[in-house]
Design an enzyme around this catalytic site. Structure first.
Site, PDB file in Angstrom:
ATOM      1  N   GLU A 163      17.191  54.330  98.124  1.00 39.23           N
ATOM      2  CA  GLU A 163      18.192  55.266  98.649  1.00 39.23           C
ATOM      3  C   GLU A 163      17.616  56.680  98.666  1.00 39.23           C
ATOM      4  O   GLU A 163      16.818  57.039  97.797  1.00 39.23           O
ATOM      5  CB  GLU A 163      19.480  55.184  97.832  1.00 39.23           C
ATOM      6  CG  GLU A 163      19.329  55.307  96.330  1.00 39.23           C
ATOM      7  CD  GLU A 163      19.268  56.736  95.857  1.00 39.23           C
ATOM      8  OE1 GLU A 163      19.700  57.623  96.614  1.00 39.23           O
ATOM      9  OE2 GLU A 163      18.763  56.962  94.750  1.00 39.23           O
ATOM     10  N   LYS A 222       9.560  56.257  98.058  1.00 40.30           N
ATOM     11  CA  LYS A 222      10.747  56.822  97.412  1.00 40.30           C
ATOM     12  C   LYS A 222      10.340  57.799  96.296  1.00 40.30           C
ATOM     13  O   LYS A 222      10.834  58.922  96.226  1.00 40.30           O
ATOM     14  CB  LYS A 222      11.592  55.670  96.852  1.00 40.30           C
ATOM     15  CG  LYS A 222      12.646  56.075  95.867  1.00 40.30           C
ATOM     16  CD  LYS A 222      13.721  56.905  96.507  1.00 40.30           C
ATOM     17  CE  LYS A 222      14.710  57.363  95.457  1.00 40.30           C
ATOM     18  NZ  LYS A 222      15.616  58.368  95.911  1.00 40.30           N
ATOM     19  N   CYS A 278      17.371  61.727  89.736  1.00 42.86           N
ATOM     20  CA  CYS A 278      16.167  61.163  90.365  1.00 42.86           C
ATOM     21  C   CYS A 278      14.886  61.951  90.196  1.00 42.86           C
ATOM     22  O   CYS A 278      13.845  61.372  89.935  1.00 42.86           O
ATOM     23  CB  CYS A 278      16.415  60.934  91.845  1.00 42.86           C
ATOM     24  SG  CYS A 278      17.440  59.503  92.138  1.00 42.86           S
TER      25      CYS A 278
END
Length: 465
Positions: A163, A222, A278
């Site tokens: 994501e 990512k 993150c």
């Protein structure tokens, strides 16, 4: 390629909830079930009052209102949902390890592994399993070996679909994604699985934004995307320290370099440091992977981004202490903002936690106001650090619901989240209620220098002398 009509997502958190809500809205032909073992969280997702959803994101409650009970369901019946789904998203927490090998850097994959074992145990027919959590490279192969060695004779295809949501704009990031990354095996069945997942996103996104790669590239992209963004924040913050020692102004420097088309203006706002679930986690993962493959120079390079971020938070706290005549003991300091950024109630790795911790060590008395973060979350964040007892945290730090009541007899206000409402406050009234000299430490460069000084404040803005 068989059409997907039933999806299950394991994990009803910041990624699973919003992502599945948007898929349900954009794909009325697909039944989407979000499952979680946390009954309390599922109850919140099912609450009649949409203001009680566990996650605050602009636009989320409207989508849930439209889809819930039609083709979007929230449940604790994990096994049933796995059994019925053709495609399963794994979206559980992958915190940084707090123990053992890789402590403080590697991701803790125990929840992912429990998920995989559960899927293997329940599944009676072929499934596509999609890793949606932020994971270190090579997780897909671990999931695959667990799934393939479990005797039900079921074929699993494992995809990586990381994501790229920014909290506060997650719904827009999903509806108008820059890109969707789908990594999978380069075999006929792997290609078929990638196409099946692509078909879901293609119901609302143009074809050129759905990128297919191999699993390793997808997983690593990512981590690298977040590492590059965080690196920009640390880079500009390192220069903010230099600006404060000279007569340069960080916003002028940011603007000047942002006009260079090769650099661009995004992620060049100096602040008290980046937070969120993150950036730090992904960089530490990158550092750990680089070290484990014998690349210490690469590891050191990326670790410096974290070191600089910690320095910025520490520097902000130290500036408050030295400015308040080297003692904050017994002094009332008001925090405006606790969330790691505006328009979210997420506090993970928020700068406010670490600034508060440093000031509490000096026996300051902190009063916190944040428009979206509840008191129990704030105390949980501090207790998690284990710096002092929960009782001590509650004695020294109070949470209030009214920003103007907070500043009564305060020595200083520290702005730690860039909530728009802080700009609209009657700062004259705030000044009148505070002890003099009244200090404001703006960790988000939110307020106007001249105006604050005219009102009488001793005003400090990160990145300006």
């Amino acid at each position: 390629m068989k059409e997907i009509t039933k999806i299950c997502c394991i994990g009803a958190g910041y990624v699973g909830g919003p992502t599945m809500s948007v898929i349900a809205k954009q794909c009325p032909n697909i039944e989407v079930t979000v499952v979680d073992i946390n009954q309390n969280r599922i109850d919140q997702w099912n609450d009649e009052n949409l203001d009680n959803l566990p996650i605050y994101e602009p636009g989320l409650k409207e989508i849930v209102a439209e889809t819930r009970g039609k083709n979007l369901f929230f449940s604790t019946e994990v096994d049933k949902a796995i059994d019925e789904a053709q495609l399963i998203f794994i979206s559980v927490n992958t915190p940084t390890k707090t123990y053992g090998k890789g402590k403080g850097q590697a991701a803790d994959l125990k929840y992912i592994e429990l998920c995989a074992r559960n899927i293997a145990r329940v599944s009676k027919d072929d499934k596509i399993v999609v890793e949606k959590s932020t994971l270190p490279v090579r997780t897909a192969s671990a999931i695959k070996s667990i799934l393939q060695n479990t005797g039900n004779g079921v074929n699993f295809e494992i995809l990586s679909n990381p994501e790229f949501l920014a909290e506060g704009t997650a719904i827009d990031d999903l509806l108008n994604a820059d890109r969707v990354l789908i990594g999978g095996d380069e075999t006929p069945s792997g290609q078929e699985a990638k196409d099946a997942l692509s078909a879901i996103y293609l119901q609302w996104l143009p074809k050129d934004r759905v990128l297919q790669t191999n699993v390793w590239s997808s997983e690593l992209s990512k981590l690298v995307a977040n590492a590059f963004l965080a690196q920009r924040v640390s880079s500009i913050n390192s220069i903010s320290a230099l600006c404060e020692k000279t007569d340069a102004n960080i916003s002028e420097v940011s603007r000047a370099i942002g006009f260079d088309s090769r650099i661009g203006s995004k992620f060049l706002n100096s602040s008290v440091g980046f937070g969120g679930s993150c950036f730090q986690k992904d960089i530490l993962n990158l550092v750990y992977i680089a070290r484990s493959f014998g690349l210490p120079e690469v590891a050191d390079y990326w670790e410096q981004v974290i070191i600089m971020n910690d320095y910025q938070k520490k520097r902000f706290a130290e500036n408050i202490i030295t400015t308040l005549y080297n003692t904050v003991s017994g002094k009332k300091i008001v925090f405006y903002g606790w969330a790691f950024k505006k328009d979210t109630n997420d506090t993970r790795e928020s700068a406010a936690i670490y600034v508060a911790d440093a000031l509490l060590d000096e026996q300051a008395e902190i009063v916190v106001y944040d428009p979206k973060v509840p008191a129990e979350r704030i105390y949980a964040d501090l207790d998690y650090l284990n710096t002092r007892s929960p009782e001590e945290n509650r004695r020294l730090l109070k949470v209030v619901k009214d920003p103007s009541e907070a500043v009564e007899d305060a020595h200083a206000v520290a702005v730690l989240t860039e909530w728009d409402e802080f700009k609209t406050y009657d700062w004259k009234a705030i000044y009148d209620k505070m002890l003099k000299p009244a200090f404001v430490f703006d960790g988000r460069r939110l307020l106007d220098n001249e105006k604050m000084k005219t009102l009488g404040f001793d005003y400090y803005k990160i990145g300006q002398s």
